[in-house]
Write a protein that holds these residues in place. Structure first.
Motif, mmCIF file in Angstrom:
data_model
loop_
_atom_site.group_PDB
_atom_site.id
_atom_site.type_symbol
_atom_site.label_atom_id
_atom_site.label_comp_id
_atom_site.label_asym_id
_atom_site.label_seq_id
_atom_site.Cartn_x
_atom_site.Cartn_y
_atom_site.Cartn_z
ATOM 1 N N UNK A 141 0.841 -1.205 0.000
ATOM 2 C CA UNK A 141 0.000 0.000 0.000
ATOM 3 C C UNK A 141 0.873 1.251 0.000
ATOM 4 N N UNK A 142 0.296 2.355 -0.453
ATOM 5 C CA UNK A 142 1.036 3.613 -0.547
ATOM 6 C C UNK A 142 0.182 4.737 0.028
ATOM 7 N N UNK A 143 0.726 5.924 0.033
ATOM 8 C CA UNK A 143 -0.028 7.107 0.464
ATOM 9 C C UNK A 143 -1.122 7.428 -0.557
ATOM 10 N N UNK A 144 -2.172 8.114 -0.131
ATOM 11 C CA UNK A 144 -3.228 8.489 -1.081
ATOM 12 C C UNK A 144 -2.696 9.415 -2.171
ATOM 13 N N UNK A 145 -3.417 9.448 -3.273
ATOM 14 C CA UNK A 145 -3.095 10.395 -4.338
ATOM 15 C C UNK A 145 -3.441 11.822 -3.903
ATOM 16 N N UNK A 146 -2.796 12.824 -4.478
ATOM 17 C CA UNK A 146 -3.135 14.214 -4.127
ATOM 18 C C UNK A 146 -4.568 14.559 -4.514
ATOM 19 N N UNK A 147 -5.190 15.415 -3.723
ATOM 20 C CA UNK A 147 -6.551 15.863 -3.996
ATOM 21 C C UNK A 147 -6.555 16.988 -5.012
ATOM 22 N N UNK A 148 -7.671 17.127 -5.701
ATOM 23 C CA UNK A 148 -7.891 18.277 -6.569
ATOM 24 C C UNK A 148 -9.024 19.089 -5.962
ATOM 25 N N UNK A 149 -8.706 20.307 -5.527
ATOM 26 C CA UNK A 149 -9.643 21.136 -4.777
ATOM 27 C C UNK A 149 -10.152 22.248 -5.681
ATOM 28 N N UNK A 150 -11.438 22.586 -5.532
ATOM 29 C CA UNK A 150 -12.010 23.690 -6.306
ATOM 30 C C UNK A 150 -12.930 24.520 -5.415
ATOM 31 N N UNK A 151 -13.049 25.782 -5.753
ATOM 32 C CA UNK A 151 -13.877 26.711 -4.978
ATOM 33 C C UNK A 151 -15.327 26.576 -5.398
ATOM 34 N N UNK A 152 -16.200 26.523 -4.383
ATOM 35 C CA UNK A 152 -17.634 26.465 -4.677
ATOM 36 C C UNK A 152 -18.308 27.820 -4.443
ATOM 37 N N UNK A 153 -17.975 28.492 -3.332
ATOM 38 C CA UNK A 153 -18.616 29.773 -3.032
ATOM 39 C C UNK A 153 -17.714 30.600 -2.132
ATOM 40 N N UNK A 154 -17.644 31.884 -2.414
ATOM 41 C CA UNK A 154 -16.851 32.810 -1.596
ATOM 42 C C UNK A 154 -17.764 33.949 -1.163
ATOM 43 N N UNK A 155 -17.770 34.222 0.147
ATOM 44 C CA UNK A 155 -18.538 35.344 0.683
ATOM 45 C C UNK A 155 -17.617 36.253 1.491
ATOM 46 N N UNK A 156 -18.237 37.155 2.254
ATOM 47 C CA UNK A 156 -17.445 38.131 3.008
ATOM 48 C C UNK A 156 -16.558 37.455 4.054
ATOM 49 N N UNK A 157 -17.092 36.447 4.720
ATOM 50 C CA UNK A 157 -16.365 35.832 5.833
ATOM 51 C C UNK A 157 -16.289 34.309 5.724
ATOM 52 N N UNK A 158 -16.734 33.755 4.613
ATOM 53 C CA UNK A 158 -16.719 32.301 4.456
ATOM 54 C C UNK A 158 -16.204 31.911 3.079
ATOM 55 N N UNK A 159 -15.622 30.713 3.016
ATOM 56 C CA UNK A 159 -15.210 30.101 1.744
ATOM 57 C C UNK A 159 -15.657 28.650 1.790
#
Length: 602
Positions: A141-159
């Motif tokens: 077994x090996x380490x997991x593969x890298x994740x691919x992250x994407x933005x869904x919503x950005x507000x004044x104080x939240x992401x």
């Protein structure tokens, strides 16, 4: 046969035995072996060849385990010499040219369970002529593969961001790690948060600063190790209304008709974006009636670190109050105030000065949430207005509202009566805590009655426990089919959370309020969750709680008093037996005694 003849047979017998063993070894065919180490998720090829030019096309099989005397044990793939005729799984295939004698086995997308012995058998014509090749495969077994992250919503104080599941390396993913930092800072300064729910594919970071640029990356972890970092997201939160007032506001009377106002912008960390302008509101104070007159407004573009404006056309010897608020594209902030300032006296007043001077009839601005919206009404000759002004002041801003009573003489003729139907918005959801680990908060909620229209979504309000709901709150939106969410609190503290449901007719009332304390991972929490209902039953439960607390206090006091009385009586009895008599009485709340015996024993 003589003894000498038997002695001559022993070498012959040994020779025949040796010849027999050699023949058996020859007839059994050539067997070779090898070891291969591969990792989960990769492809591997186990080599096996024969001389097709000499033998022609020959049948071949591959099996798992030691090669038996005939065929292949636990056969996984088979060829007739020209093409594959059977296989156990699509992961097993011949990738070489069979007609050239390349019968190597390729196993795709290796699993840890693929480890073991594999045997290749080439059926060469004749007795005991088969070519056999045996290999031992070890899959790690090996380490997991890298994740691919994407933005869904950005507000004044939240992401809000999401990712798709990746190959886990052959061992289940147990943890996700999120790193968040300011764009200009190094990753060594990043805020690190670990999430222990491997089923998640979306998270929301809360309590961020408006109009700030952040970098975000993620890691997946299994029991082998941590993946390489994901792609780096660069997100800039939206602007918000300023959360601080302008600073160092000063008023200076220049003439009988003008006052100079100077001020500085709010603190940089309270601006929440680019300052666009300032709203200046001012009005005259009548000391005789102890009330203010109507507000007047003007707007000044934000250009420098020390701003100023001159208020003109004022009354002489009059007292004025001034408020200043900073504005961004997102809204208007709290007001800055200064002491009242009188204009200078005028040496020669004219009787027409006040009649020629015009004042706007703007009604005072009303503050709601973090923005104030001034509205204006124009006086009409057909209407008479009486204005009552009320001041409202909290810790961070001042708001004032004006109630206007309008008297209009008119005749109203009603036609036919109509029936009014009131459409109902949804009931509030019931929100509860699912889990709190470190700075990660998992929530779930149960929708209420949807009202006269389907629920179109939910939203969560989130604030510090000592802040007002009308100020400094964070809002997170959710889809109508969502009933669970996980958020990450960047700043560890105690917070209030409540939710609302919404449909096309409006928004529900607030749900019950959760009070949650976030701490660093590994720390134990006590009294982590408090739920505050919002109905009359909640008030009753609060009163019952107070009664319980009162009983818990009174009962120990009574017990202590009884014990003291018993001890005192026992001591008095001892003294009386010792000396004969003792007179005691209570006067004015104090204990007095009469007798010859000392009371030091008491």
């Amino acid at each position: 046969m003589t003894l000498s003849d038997r002695r001559h047979l022993h070498p012959c017998r040994s020779f025949l035995l040796s010849l027999l063993l050699t023949g058996l070894s020859f007839f059994s065919g050539c067997v070779s072996a090898g070891d291969i180490i591969a990792t989960v998720g990769t492809d591997v090829t186990l080599i096996c060849n024969y001389d097709a030019k000499y033998y022609g096309k020959l049948p071949v099989c591959w099996g798992r385990g030691a090669i038996p005397n005939r065929g292949c044990a636990n056969e996984v793939i088979k060829s007739d010499g020209s093409a594959m005729v059977s296989r156990l799984s699509e992961r097993y295939l011949f990738k070489g040219y069979l007609e050239n004698g390349d019968v190597s086995l390729t196993i795709r997308q290796l699993e840890e369970s693929d480890s073991g012995v594999y045997g290749c058998r080439v059926a060469i014509p004749g007795w005991f002529n088969d070519h056999k090749h045996q290999q031992t495969l070890t899959v790690l077994p090996v380490r997991p593969n890298p994740l691919k992250v994407e933005t869904r919503e950005v507000k004044e104080r939240t992401v809000t961001f999401r990712w798709t599941p990746v190959f886990d390396g052959g061992r289940p993913i147990t943890t996700y790690r999120i790193d968040l930092k300011n764009k200009q800072a190094s990753w060594d300064t990043a805020v690190r948060t670990e999430v222990y729910n491997p089923e998640l594919t979306q998270l929301t970071l809360v309590d961020l600063r408006p109009a700030k640029t952040y970098n975000l990356r993620m890691f997946a972890v299994n029991d082998v190790g941590m993946s390489e970092p994901s792609n780096v997201l660069t997100v800039t939160t939206k602007e918000a209304a300023p959360e601080g007032p302008p600073l160092d506001m000063q008023l200076e009377a220049l003439t009988a008709h003008s006052i100079k106002v100077t001020w500085k912008p709010p603190r940089p960390d309270h601006r929440n974006g680019v300052l666009r302008s300032y709203s200046i509101s001012y009005r005259e104070y009548d000391p005789n009636n102890r009330q203010f007159k109507r507000w007047q407004h003007l707007t000044v573009t934000a250009t420098r670190e020390v701003e100023s404006v001159t208020l003109n056309n004022l009354k002489p010897s009059a007292i004025y109050g001034v408020l200043i608020q900073a504005k961004t594209n997102a809204g208007i902030g709290p007001a800055s105030t200064a002491p009242l300032c009188p204009t200078l006296d005028e040496a020669h007043k004219t009787s027409t000065a006040s009649t020629l001077r015009s004042f706007s009839t703007a009604t005072p601005w009303i503050q709601e949430n973090t923005a104030q919206s001034p509205t204006t009404s124009t006086a009409s000759t057909l209407r008479s207005f009486s204005t009552a002004t009320t001041w409202i002041q909290d810790n961070t801003a001042q708001a004032h509202t004006t109630s206007t009573v309008e008297a209009v003489t008119a005749a109203t003729v009603w036609g036919e009566s109509t029936t009014s139907i009131t459409l109902v918005p949804p009931d509030p959801p019931v929100v509860e805590i699912k889990e709190v680990k470190g700075s990660t908060i998992s929530l779930l909620w149960t929708p209420g009655f949807e009202g006269d229209s389907p629920i179109t979504g939910f939203y969560l309000e989130y604030k510090a426990v000592n802040a007002s709901w009308d100020y400094m709150k964070t809002v997170v939106d959710f889809s109508p089919d969502q009933t669970e969410a996980t958020i990450i609190e960047i700043n560890l503290s105690t917070y209030n959370i409540r939710m609302f449901a919404k449909n096309s007719l409006g928004v529900s009332k607030a749900s019950n309020v959760l009070t949650i304390t976030t701490e660093e991972s590994g720390h134990q929490r006590e009294d982590l969750l408090t739920t505050v209902p919002t109905d009359t039953q909640a008030a009753a439960s609060v009163e019952e709680g107070r009664s319980g607390h009162l009983a818990a206090i009174v009962l120990p006091v009574v017990l202590v008093g009884l014990i003291a009385a018993v001890v005192t009586a026992w001591q008095l009895r001892r003294i009386k037996q010792k000396k004969g008599s003792l007179n005691m009485w209570l006067r004015g709340g104090a204990l007095h005694y009469k007798g010859s015996e000392s009371l030091q024993e008491l």
